[in-house]
Scaffold this motif. Structure first.
Motif, PDB file in Angstrom:
ATOM      1  N   LYS A 103      48.426  48.917  48.701  1.00 49.32           N
ATOM      2  CA  LYS A 103      47.969  48.824  50.093  1.00 49.32           C
ATOM      3  C   LYS A 103      47.555  50.195  50.649  1.00 49.32           C
ATOM      4  O   LYS A 103      48.109  50.659  51.661  1.00 49.32           O
ATOM      5  N   PRO A 104      46.594  50.860  50.029  1.00 44.35           N
ATOM      6  CA  PRO A 104      46.220  52.215  50.477  1.00 44.35           C
ATOM      7  C   PRO A 104      45.698  52.256  51.902  1.00 44.35           C
ATOM      8  O   PRO A 104      45.900  53.250  52.605  1.00 44.35           O
ATOM      9  N   TRP A 279      44.853  57.946  48.983  1.00 42.77           N
ATOM     10  CA  TRP A 279      45.549  56.809  48.371  1.00 42.77           C
ATOM     11  C   TRP A 279      44.562  55.826  47.746  1.00 42.77           C
ATOM     12  O   TRP A 279      44.839  55.245  46.687  1.00 42.77           O
ATOM     13  N   TYR A 280      43.430  55.637  48.399  1.00 42.26           N
ATOM     14  CA  TYR A 280      42.380  54.767  47.846  1.00 42.26           C
ATOM     15  C   TYR A 280      41.907  55.314  46.494  1.00 42.26           C
ATOM     16  O   TYR A 280      41.768  54.555  45.516  1.00 42.26           O
ATOM     17  N   SER A 281      41.672  56.616  46.421  1.00 42.39           N
ATOM     18  CA  SER A 281      41.192  57.237  45.180  1.00 42.39           C
ATOM     19  C   SER A 281      42.208  57.047  44.058  1.00 42.39           C
ATOM     20  O   SER A 281      41.842  56.738  42.917  1.00 42.39           O
ATOM     21  N   LEU A 282      43.495  57.242  44.380  1.00 45.15           N
ATOM     22  CA  LEU A 282      44.541  57.067  43.375  1.00 45.15           C
ATOM     23  C   LEU A 282      44.607  55.628  42.881  1.00 45.15           C
ATOM     24  O   LEU A 282      44.844  55.373  41.697  1.00 45.15           O
ATOM     25  N   ALA A 371      35.905  45.913  44.175  1.00 44.43           N
ATOM     26  CA  ALA A 371      36.986  45.044  44.650  1.00 44.43           C
ATOM     27  C   ALA A 371      38.031  45.847  45.426  1.00 44.43           C
ATOM     28  O   ALA A 371      38.463  45.445  46.507  1.00 44.43           O
ATOM     29  N   VAL A 372      38.428  46.993  44.873  1.00 46.05           N
ATOM     30  CA  VAL A 372      39.413  47.848  45.555  1.00 46.05           C
ATOM     31  C   VAL A 372      38.841  48.362  46.871  1.00 46.05           C
ATOM     32  O   VAL A 372      39.528  48.375  47.901  1.00 46.05           O
ATOM     33  N   ALA A 373      37.580  48.788  46.846  1.00 40.24           N
ATOM     34  CA  ALA A 373      36.964  49.361  48.046  1.00 40.24           C
ATOM     35  C   ALA A 373      36.910  48.351  49.186  1.00 40.24           C
ATOM     36  O   ALA A 373      37.213  48.695  50.343  1.00 40.24           O
ATOM     37  N   VAL A 374      36.526  47.116  48.887  1.00 41.25           N
ATOM     38  CA  VAL A 374      36.419  46.093  49.939  1.00 41.25           C
ATOM     39  C   VAL A 374      37.778  45.830  50.581  1.00 41.25           C
ATOM     40  O   VAL A 374      37.906  45.795  51.813  1.00 41.25           O
ATOM     41  N   GLN A 379      41.856  46.595  54.860  1.00 42.47           N
ATOM     42  CA  GLN A 379      43.192  47.046  55.268  1.00 42.47           C
ATOM     43  C   GLN A 379      43.110  48.153  56.304  1.00 42.47           C
ATOM     44  O   GLN A 379      43.898  48.188  57.254  1.00 42.47           O
ATOM     45  N   LEU A 380      42.163  49.061  56.124  1.00 38.84           N
ATOM     46  CA  LEU A 380      41.992  50.184  57.039  1.00 38.84           C
ATOM     47  C   LEU A 380      41.652  49.712  58.447  1.00 38.84           C
ATOM     48  O   LEU A 380      41.937  50.391  59.435  1.00 38.84           O
TER      49      LEU A 380
END
Length: 483
Positions: A103-104, A279-282, A371-374, A379-380
């Motif tokens: 949950k970045p 956190w998103y990058s990780l 998928a992660v980016a969306v 979440q942001l």
């Protein structure tokens, strides 16, 4: 400066954008940034959106139609496309699992996310989009007051936003059948689908259908059409190239504008944005490394016993290194073929068929990142996407990956399509732009590794794999000798 590589220029533009955002926030210049710098970022997004739909359309048609004569493909063609589809779905699923566990987007302070959410609801209403999770923060008087503080809308206008047609939309959604998403994929009017980014799945369906149909048309009839499609596709790829030449300036404007809109004159919020970005990058990097060092070796070991873990990476290291440095599966393709043929012992008949298809349709790293980016961007902005909406992300990213050109940053263009498909703001790509280049390098390594894995599996299944473990590093393919 002219001799400087484009990606370094883009990085400089991003750094300057970040510096400007910090200075603008601390000096109270956000209004100036939004009025005089941000519009150039909007132009950048519009240019990418202008190119994205036709690029997907003609890229998919070209990729599918260039597979060859369906009668001669037989079992090998079906296995190849099936394996690529499986690895793509695995990559997207892994990305969704990681982003829902880590949950970045939720790791920044709640007030910043509330402000992001308010801005999202105002944007969604202005664009005619539905609020994805059915919750409307602007109905709460406390949020209404905050909304007026962070926007230039009056209380009356904000109330109109909060009481629009949300209840009517929810009622319509309850009446839909379980197979309605499947029905929605098939267009009844192709031109209407072209003019509406929210119907991108319909465009992708038409492109695949058109490309498959071309395979069954006699060569003398299909060849002129295919040449036209390939030519148009090249034009749109060149348009992407031209736009990216101006990307350093556009990225500066886009990043400065988006951060100013989200953070205003509060420098603390700027720092929170970059905290979430870390956190998103990780999260993305974790998924990509798992694909490279765990998922692909497990898949390969399940089908091909003779290739060892270390032997596979020793054989593919030249192609992986080139992929990392160029961020282009297409540019790496000749070296990938050389590594697969010389070091893994794949017959040229297999590699010349499987790898070019992979460079077109197999974009596992790009799919995972999208998928992660969306989900991160949702979440942001305090948007809780349902399982059904996340499945839509899986479906859209799987199909959009077919239309991702094998060139640097093409996945960013496709991300606009995916964001549109779930009703999120395409301009949010500016938030993840600062780290896109380095992640793009890892994504390309994933794509190339996936191509080699599938190629080895298909070759083994067709009894066309003659792998011999190389005892010395000097026995492996030397990239420099082929330059």
């Amino acid at each position: 400066m002219k001799k400087l590589a484009l990606h370094w220029k883009i990085i400089i533009g991003m750094v300057l954008g970040i510096i400007w955002a910090l200075v603008s926030s601390s000096m109270g210049w956000s209004a100036f940034t939004i009025n005089w710098i941000d519009p150039f970022g909007t132009i950048f997004i519009n240019l990418l959106k202008l190119i994205a739909v036709p690029l997907v359309l003609f890229s998919i048609i070209s990729g599918v139609a260039n597979i060859g004569d369906p009668k001669s493909l037989g079992r090998m063609g079906g296995k190849t496309l099936g394996m690529y589809l499986v690895t793509t779905i695995l990559a997207i699923t892994l990305g969704l699992v990681l982003v829902n566990i880590i949950k970045p987007g939720k790791l920044i302070d709640e007030q910043s996310r509330i402000d992001n959410r308010i801005n999202y609801e105002i944007w969604a209403d202005s664009q005619g989009y539905q609020i994805k999770d059915g919750i409307n923060y602007l109905k709460d008087p406390a949020y209404l007051q905050r909304a007026q503080e962070i926007s230039d809308l009056t209380k009356k206008a904000l109330k109109e936003v909060s009481v629009s047609d949300k209840l009517e939309t929810a009622g319509k959604q309850k009446e839909t059948t379980p197979l309605q998403p499947l029905v929605d994929i098939v267009p009844d009017n192709f031109f209407r689908a072209l003019s509406n980014n929210g119907l991108m799945l319909q465009v992708i369906f038409f492109a695949i259908f058109f490309g498959v149909s071309l395979l069954f048309v006699p060569d003398d009839k299909s060849e002129p059409v295919l040449k036209l499609v390939d030519g148009i596709n090249e034009v749109f790829l060149k348009m992407v190239d031209l736009v990216m030449q101006a990307a350093p300036f556009f990225v500066f404007a886009l990043l400065a504008g988006v951060v100013s809109k989200m953070a205003g004159d509060d420098i603390g919020k700027v720092l929170e944005i970059f905290k979430g970005l870390s956190w998103y990058s990780l999260t993305v990097l974790s998924g990509l490394l798992i694909m490279i060092f765990i998922t692909y070796p497990l898949i390969l070991k399940g089908f091909v016993k003779k290739i060892s873990y270390s032997g596979f990476f020793k054989a593919m290291s030249p192609a992986q290194t080139l992929a990392f440095s160029t961020s282009s599966s297409a540019a790496t393709l000749p070296v990938t073929m050389e590594c697969v043929e010389q070091n893994l012992g794949v017959n040229k008949k297999i590699s010349s068929f499987v790898l070019p298809i992979g460079a077109t349709v197999n974009m596992d790293g790009t799919s995972l990142y999208q998928a992660v980016a969306v989900i991160f961007l949702a979440q942001l902005h305090m948007i809780d996407l349902t399982i059904g909406q996340q499945i839509t992300v899986v479906l859209t990213t799987t199909l959009a990956s077919i239309g991702s050109a094998a060139v640097p940053s093409a996945g960013l263009v496709m991300l606009i399509i995916v964001l549109d498909s779930v009703g999120l703001n395409p301009a949010w790509i500016a938030i993840i732009f600062p780290v896109d280049r380095i992640l793009d390098m890892f994504r390309t390594v994933v794509n190339v590794t996936g191509d080699a894995t599938v190629c080895s599996i298909i070759a083994d299944g067709e009894n066309m794999l003659d792998y011999q473990e190389k005892k010395s590093p000097t026995d492996t393919f030397d990239l420099d000798s082929k330059s």
